[in-house]
Design a protein around this motif. Structure first.
Motif, PDB file in Angstrom:
ATOM      1  N   LEU A 223       0.836  -1.202   0.000  1.00 51.87           N
ATOM      2  CA  LEU A 223       0.000   0.000   0.000  1.00 51.87           C
ATOM      3  C   LEU A 223       0.872   1.256   0.000  1.00 51.87           C
ATOM      4  O   LEU A 223       0.568   2.246  -0.693  1.00 51.87           O
ATOM      5  CB  LEU A 223      -0.925  -0.003   1.213  1.00 51.87           C
ATOM      6  N   ALA A 224       1.958   1.196   0.775  1.00 50.85           N
ATOM      7  CA  ALA A 224       2.869   2.348   0.795  1.00 50.85           C
ATOM      8  C   ALA A 224       3.503   2.564  -0.566  1.00 50.85           C
ATOM      9  O   ALA A 224       3.624   3.703  -1.049  1.00 50.85           O
ATOM     10  CB  ALA A 224       3.938   2.138   1.864  1.00 50.85           C
ATOM     11  N   ASP A 225       3.902   1.462  -1.210  1.00 45.36           N
ATOM     12  CA  ASP A 225       4.491   1.575  -2.551  1.00 45.36           C
ATOM     13  C   ASP A 225       3.470   2.127  -3.550  1.00 45.36           C
ATOM     14  O   ASP A 225       3.792   2.952  -4.421  1.00 45.36           O
ATOM     15  CB  ASP A 225       4.996   0.202  -3.021  1.00 45.36           C
ATOM     16  N   ALA A 226       2.229   1.664  -3.412  1.00 44.85           N
ATOM     17  CA  ALA A 226       1.185   2.152  -4.322  1.00 44.85           C
ATOM     18  C   ALA A 226       0.942   3.635  -4.101  1.00 44.85           C
ATOM     19  O   ALA A 226       0.767   4.406  -5.064  1.00 44.85           O
ATOM     20  CB  ALA A 226      -0.105   1.357  -4.094  1.00 44.85           C
ATOM     21  N   ASP A 227       0.942   4.051  -2.828  1.00 44.84           N
ATOM     22  CA  ASP A 227       0.774   5.473  -2.541  1.00 44.84           C
ATOM     23  C   ASP A 227       1.929   6.288  -3.122  1.00 44.84           C
ATOM     24  O   ASP A 227       1.722   7.384  -3.679  1.00 44.84           O
ATOM     25  CB  ASP A 227       0.704   5.698  -1.023  1.00 44.84           C
ATOM     26  N   SER A 228       3.136   5.740  -3.021  1.00 45.79           N
ATOM     27  CA  SER A 228       4.307   6.447  -3.563  1.00 45.79           C
ATOM     28  C   SER A 228       4.218   6.568  -5.077  1.00 45.79           C
ATOM     29  O   SER A 228       4.500   7.627  -5.654  1.00 45.79           O
ATOM     30  CB  SER A 228       5.592   5.708  -3.174  1.00 45.79           C
ATOM     31  N   LEU A 229       3.812   5.443  -5.706  1.00 45.30           N
ATOM     32  CA  LEU A 229       3.675   5.479  -7.174  1.00 45.30           C
ATOM     33  C   LEU A 229       2.591   6.450  -7.592  1.00 45.30           C
ATOM     34  O   LEU A 229       2.745   7.207  -8.581  1.00 45.30           O
ATOM     35  CB  LEU A 229       3.358   4.070  -7.692  1.00 45.30           C
ATOM     36  N   LEU A 230       1.493   6.445  -6.855  1.00 44.68           N
ATOM     37  CA  LEU A 230       0.404   7.351  -7.186  1.00 44.68           C
ATOM     38  C   LEU A 230       0.835   8.797  -6.992  1.00 44.68           C
ATOM     39  O   LEU A 230       0.544   9.670  -7.844  1.00 44.68           O
ATOM     40  CB  LEU A 230      -0.813   7.038  -6.312  1.00 44.68           C
ATOM     41  N   GLN A 231       1.550   9.068  -5.889  1.00 39.27           N
ATOM     42  CA  GLN A 231       2.031  10.421  -5.645  1.00 39.27           C
ATOM     43  C   GLN A 231       3.014  10.863  -6.713  1.00 39.27           C
ATOM     44  O   GLN A 231       2.987  12.007  -7.203  1.00 39.27           O
ATOM     45  CB  GLN A 231       2.693  10.488  -4.267  1.00 39.27           C
ATOM     46  N   ALA A 232       3.886   9.918  -7.141  1.00 39.62           N
ATOM     47  CA  ALA A 232       4.842  10.238  -8.198  1.00 39.62           C
ATOM     48  C   ALA A 232       4.131  10.534  -9.503  1.00 39.62           C
ATOM     49  O   ALA A 232       4.506  11.466 -10.244  1.00 39.62           O
ATOM     50  CB  ALA A 232       5.823   9.078  -8.369  1.00 39.62           C
ATOM     51  N   ALA A 233       3.088   9.753  -9.796  1.00 44.28           N
ATOM     52  CA  ALA A 233       2.331   9.982 -11.025  1.00 44.28           C
ATOM     53  C   ALA A 233       1.646  11.336 -10.979  1.00 44.28           C
ATOM     54  O   ALA A 233       1.615  12.082 -11.974  1.00 44.28           O
ATOM     55  CB  ALA A 233       1.303   8.861 -11.204  1.00 44.28           C
ATOM     56  N   CYS A 234       1.100  11.669  -9.815  1.00 49.96           N
ATOM     57  CA  CYS A 234       0.446  12.968  -9.665  1.00 49.96           C
ATOM     58  C   CYS A 234       1.476  14.108  -9.827  1.00 49.96           C
ATOM     59  O   CYS A 234       1.194  15.123 -10.476  1.00 49.96           O
ATOM     60  CB  CYS A 234      -0.232  13.072  -8.310  1.00 49.96           C
ATOM     61  N   ASP A 235       2.650  13.936  -9.246  1.00 55.37           N
ATOM     62  CA  ASP A 235       3.689  14.960  -9.374  1.00 55.37           C
ATOM     63  C   ASP A 235       4.119  15.109 -10.824  1.00 55.37           C
ATOM     64  O   ASP A 235       4.316  16.235 -11.323  1.00 55.37           O
ATOM     65  CB  ASP A 235       4.892  14.588  -8.501  1.00 55.37           C
ATOM     66  N   ASP A 236       4.269  13.990 -11.514  1.00 59.08           N
ATOM     67  CA  ASP A 236       4.663  14.048 -12.931  1.00 59.08           C
ATOM     68  C   ASP A 236       3.586  14.749 -13.756  1.00 59.08           C
ATOM     69  O   ASP A 236       3.891  15.566 -14.649  1.00 59.08           O
ATOM     70  CB  ASP A 236       4.893  12.635 -13.478  1.00 59.08           C
ATOM     71  N   ALA A 237       2.339  14.431 -13.443  1.00 57.10           N
ATOM     72  CA  ALA A 237       1.245  15.061 -14.196  1.00 57.10           C
ATOM     73  C   ALA A 237       1.204  16.556 -13.927  1.00 57.10           C
ATOM     74  O   ALA A 237       0.983  17.376 -14.833  1.00 57.10           O
ATOM     75  CB  ALA A 237      -0.093  14.411 -13.806  1.00 57.10           C
ATOM     76  N   ALA A 238       1.428  16.925 -12.655  1.00 62.38           N
ATOM     77  CA  ALA A 238       1.431  18.348 -12.313  1.00 62.38           C
ATOM     78  C   ALA A 238       2.589  19.063 -12.999  1.00 62.38           C
ATOM     79  O   ALA A 238       2.450  20.195 -13.502  1.00 62.38           O
ATOM     80  CB  ALA A 238       1.530  18.507 -10.798  1.00 62.38           C
ATOM     81  N   ALA A 239       3.746  18.421 -13.029  1.00 61.24           N
ATOM     82  CA  ALA A 239       4.906  19.026 -13.698  1.00 61.24           C
ATOM     83  C   ALA A 239       4.663  19.169 -15.186  1.00 61.24           C
ATOM     84  O   ALA A 239       5.010  20.188 -15.802  1.00 61.24           O
ATOM     85  CB  ALA A 239       6.149  18.175 -13.440  1.00 61.24           C
ATOM     86  N   ALA A 240       4.042  18.169 -15.780  1.00 62.44           N
ATOM     87  CA  ALA A 240       3.740  18.248 -17.212  1.00 62.44           C
ATOM     88  C   ALA A 240       2.748  19.353 -17.488  1.00 62.44           C
ATOM     89  O   ALA A 240       2.846  20.088 -18.486  1.00 62.44           O
ATOM     90  CB  ALA A 240       3.199  16.900 -17.703  1.00 62.44           C
TER      91      ALA A 240
END
Length: 250
Positions: A223-240
């Motif tokens: 669950l922690a890894d999934a949260d990290s991946l989701l947060q990373a995806a959100c950060d990447d989307a925000a940066a894009a």
């Protein structure tokens, strides 16, 4: 001499608890001797729900007589045994006469009669003690004392045999002073087996508990890894999105 089965006439009496033929589930063939010369070949006293004798005349007519004591056979037990039914006041006198008849004696003195009267007190410990106190012969008192000792050993052996749980077996062994060596040895072997079984069950529970804890920890890590991946995806989307806004502004 007589012996009493380990399942005697009454659990509270000095005699053994009511045994019976094989059809009765409480039957036991362990015996304790009572009286001089007793032993495994001595007749035992068995309680029955009712006794009767049926006589058939040459004409075919049948006559049934109710009895309170008689010599009879018990399944899987060698030799004639003394069977009794009814109240002690009913079977006592008949049992005494049957014992005398078996010995080929017609008249007895007071000493022998006092011994025979113990047959009517097998289900009443107070009466048994009272009658036993009237015995004047050292041999008779010694026979009763030996029988009491054998009964005490039998009861302790029975307690060891009846103990089926680890706790009960430990308690029975702690109070096994006077039990037979064979019964103690068998109980100790069962106790060791129960302890090994308990230890194996405890180890299994610990392994199962550890496996459950590991599964929960793994789930939390996932669950922690999934949260990290989701947060990373959100950060990447925000940066894009920020990059696109900059391009439009230029």
């Amino acid at each position: 001499s007589f012996s009493t089965n380990s399942r005697s006439l009454d659990a509270n009496g000095p005699g053994a608890k009511a045994p019976g033929a094989q059809a009765q589930p409480t039957t036991s063939r362990r015996r304790s001797s009572f009286g001089g010369g007793g032993g495994d070949d001595a007749p035992a006293v068995y309680r029955r729900g009712g006794l009767s004798r049926e006589l058939t005349a040459p004409t075919g007519a049948k006559t049934t007589t109710k009895l309170h004591a008689l010599w009879g056979r018990v399944r899987d037990v060698e030799g004639p045994q003394l069977l009794v039914a009814g109240d002690a006041d009913d079977y006592g006198p008949q049992a005494e006469e049957l014992a005398l008849s078996r010995c080929g004696v017609r008249a007895v003195d007071a000493r022998a009669r006092n011994v025979l009267r113990l047959l009517s007190a097998l289900e009443d410990s107070n009466r048994f003690e009272k009658l036993a106190g009237r015995l004047t012969s050292a041999d008779d008192r010694g026979a009763v004392a030996s029988w009491r000792e054998a009964e005490a050993t039998r009861r302790r052996d029975e307690a060891l045999t009846d103990a089926t749980t680890l706790q009960n077996l430990e308690l029975a062994l702690a109070d096994a002073d006077g039990a037979s060596p064979g019964a103690v040895s068998a109980a100790e072997a069962r106790l060791e087996a129960l302890r090994e079984e308990a230890a194996a069950e405890k180890q299994k529970r610990e392994v199962d508990a550890a496996a459950k804890r590991e599964a929960k920890a793994k789930k939390r890590r996932l669950l922690a890894d999934a949260d990290s991946l989701l947060q990373a995806a959100c950060d990447d989307a925000a940066a894009a999105g920020d990059d696109d806004d900059d391009d439009e502004y230029d």
